[in-house]
Design an enzyme around this catalytic site. Structure first.
Site, PDB file in Angstrom:
ATOM      1  N   SER A   1      56.911  27.026 -37.327  1.00  0.00           N
ATOM      2  CA  SER A   1      56.569  26.478 -38.654  1.00  0.00           C
ATOM      3  C   SER A   1      54.815  26.865 -38.848  1.00  0.00           C
ATOM      4  CB  SER A   1      56.874  24.959 -38.535  1.00  0.00           C
ATOM      5  OG  SER A   1      58.011  24.861 -39.329  1.00  0.00           O
TER       6      SER A   1
ATOM      7  N   ASP B   1      57.688  23.816 -49.053  1.00  0.00           N
ATOM      8  CA  ASP B   1      57.820  22.823 -47.720  1.00  0.00           C
ATOM      9  C   ASP B   1      58.148  21.289 -48.313  1.00  0.00           C
ATOM     10  OD1 ASP B   1      56.875  21.361 -45.417  1.00  0.00           O
ATOM     11  OD2 ASP B   1      56.692  23.809 -44.920  1.00  0.00           O
TER      12      ASP B   1
ATOM     13  N   HIS C   1      54.681  17.743 -42.823  1.00  0.00           N
ATOM     14  CA  HIS C   1      54.862  19.019 -42.402  1.00  0.00           C
ATOM     15  C   HIS C   1      54.145  19.924 -43.525  1.00  0.00           C
ATOM     16  CE1 HIS C   1      57.028  22.902 -41.600  1.00  0.00           C
ATOM     17  NE2 HIS C   1      57.345  22.329 -40.557  1.00  0.00           N
TER      18      HIS C   1
END
Length: 436
Positions: free
Chosen positions: A370, A138, A177
């Site tokens: 996600s 990520d 994220h």
């Protein structure tokens, strides 16, 4: 037996030459960048030497799948392309993060998503660390008290991110994220924030996106190479990829459609690592998205749950003001076509208005597949540590997760699961912690 692939990434200094390329690359290919996959018997060092003799600069050589990153003048590309040790050439292309909507800052103990899949807080979560490690491919992970970040690797070469966040052995997250995903997987209860599905599980931050959320296929392949190389040593049992791009599954680990991404995923599963991925946020058939369409993965669709309970009774305002109906498939979530091969590796998890850790030391609620994927990645790690999934291979883990989800009583499901299907769309059954 899985074929052993050797991959080389070419960064060309001029425009691309004309060549026959797989249609899976689509129109999003990155001009001038190619991934060159070598034949099984090829020696990567020898090919690197050949590339150097052609005027190339060998920028990197990665271990497990022997990935070379080189810069090569256009006029010399043909010579390398026609080398008998080269199997195929495919363009590098962008990949994207799969969060769908930003929300508000939030806190609040056990998040609704964790409650909804039945993953009650584990006893002694502040005690001995869990054993099965999860690699988060990520934007990196920001080290904070809730997260047991034990290492990582940087494939993004994010110089700005390093300046802002320090870099070092554990790639920092200057996007947010990756830290959000990590918290869903394994945040420990500190009494001040959220709790993840498998609190305290060791986490590896594999950074493949920049601070701006940009990344390429070659970055992701670099990350998967690192996971495959270190899986046995570091007890990495699960990899989460909340990312995606254009592509399809040839059913043969990329050997027939020149897909280097698929070859890398197969290499990771051959190393004994379960690959959990986000289904995609286009609201369409996941057959057009990779890695979700790869049959070797466990692809996770998103459903909406605003109170952590079945029944669809929640009627208030969600923490991030997200529109949607409680206990229904998320409108943005990709799905499998009924009776398609993808139906055999799909499962669902909460992915709407999910609260987790953020890279500023606070908490945030956002939506996307996600957010659904790490619920299942954490559940796999938890199942391995508890015993039911210990010793199982990746394909067996996929089957176990899906069987446990299918065993949920119909009243505990959602609109869009196998008990209450939506015509033309298969979202799978809701992931379930059946005692582990």
């Amino acid at each position: 037996m899985l074929r052993r692939w050797i991959v080389a990434v070419l960064v060309l200094s001029l425009a691309p030459v004309a060549m026959s390329l797989s249609s899976t690359a689509g129109s999003s290919a990155m001009p001038g960048r190619y991934i060159v996959v070598l034949n099984d018997s090829a020696n990567a060092d020898a090919v690197a030497g050949r590339a150097t003799s052609l005027g190339a600069t060998v920028d990197s050589l990665f271990g497990s799948i022997n990935t070379l990153v080189v810069s090569l003048p256009l006029l010399r590309l043909g010579s390398l392309q026609h080398d008998p040790r080269v199997a195929f050439v495919t363009p590098d292309r962008p990949v994207r993060l799969l969060d769908n909507a930003a929300g508000t800052g939030a806190t609040g103990g056990v998040p609704t998503g964790v409650m909804r899949i039945g993953a009650a807080p584990l006893a002694g979560v502040t005690g001995p660390a869990r054993k099965a490690a999860v690699a988060i491919v990520d934007t990196g992970i920001m080290v904070r008290p809730e997260l047991n970040v034990v290492g990582g690797y940087d494939c993004a070469n994010d110089l700005l991110g390093d300046l802002l966040g320090g870099g070092g052995a554990t790639p920092a997250d200057n996007n947010g994220h990756g830290t959000h995903v990590a918290g869903i997987v394994a945040a420990r209860d500190t009494g001040q924030g959220v709790v993840g599905v498998s609190p305290g599980s060791p986490l590896y931050a594999v950074r493949v996106f920049s601070s701006f959320g940009s990344g390429s296929l070659s970055n992701v392949i670099c990350g998967l190479n690192w996971v495959a190389a270190n899986a046995a040593k570091d007890n990495i049992k699960v990899v989460n990829m909340s990312l995606g791009g254009e592509g399809t599954d040839d059913g043969h680990c990329g050997t027939t459609d020149n897909d280097a991404f698929h070859a890398a995923v197969c290499r990771v599963t051959a190393a004994g690592v379960a690959v959990v991925v986000a289904a995609g946020n286009d609201g369409g058939d996941m057959a057009k998205t990779v890695p979700a369409s790869y049959g070797e993965t466990l692809a996770v669709t998103a459903m909406a749950d605003f109170d952590g309970k079945p029944g669809g009774r929640f009627s208030g305002t969600s923490p991030c003001s997200t529109k949607g109906t409680d206990d229904t498939a998320a409108s943005f979530s990709d799905y499998a076509a009924p009776a398609s091969p993808d139906e055999n590796h799909v499962i669902a998890a909460p992915g709407v208005c999910i609260t987790s850790t953020w890279n500023d030391g606070k908490f945030k609620s956002i939506s996307g597949t996600s957010m659904a994927s790490p619920h299942v990645a954490g559940l796999v790690a938890r199942c391995i540590d508890a015993g039911p999934c210990a010793g199982l291979g990746p394909a067996q883990v996929v089957a176990k997760m899906r069987a446990d989800a299918a065993a949920r009583p119909a009243v505990q499901g959602f609109l869009g699961d196998s008990h209450k299907p939506i015509a033309g769309k298969y979202y799978g059954d809701l992931a379930d912690d059946t005692g582990y």
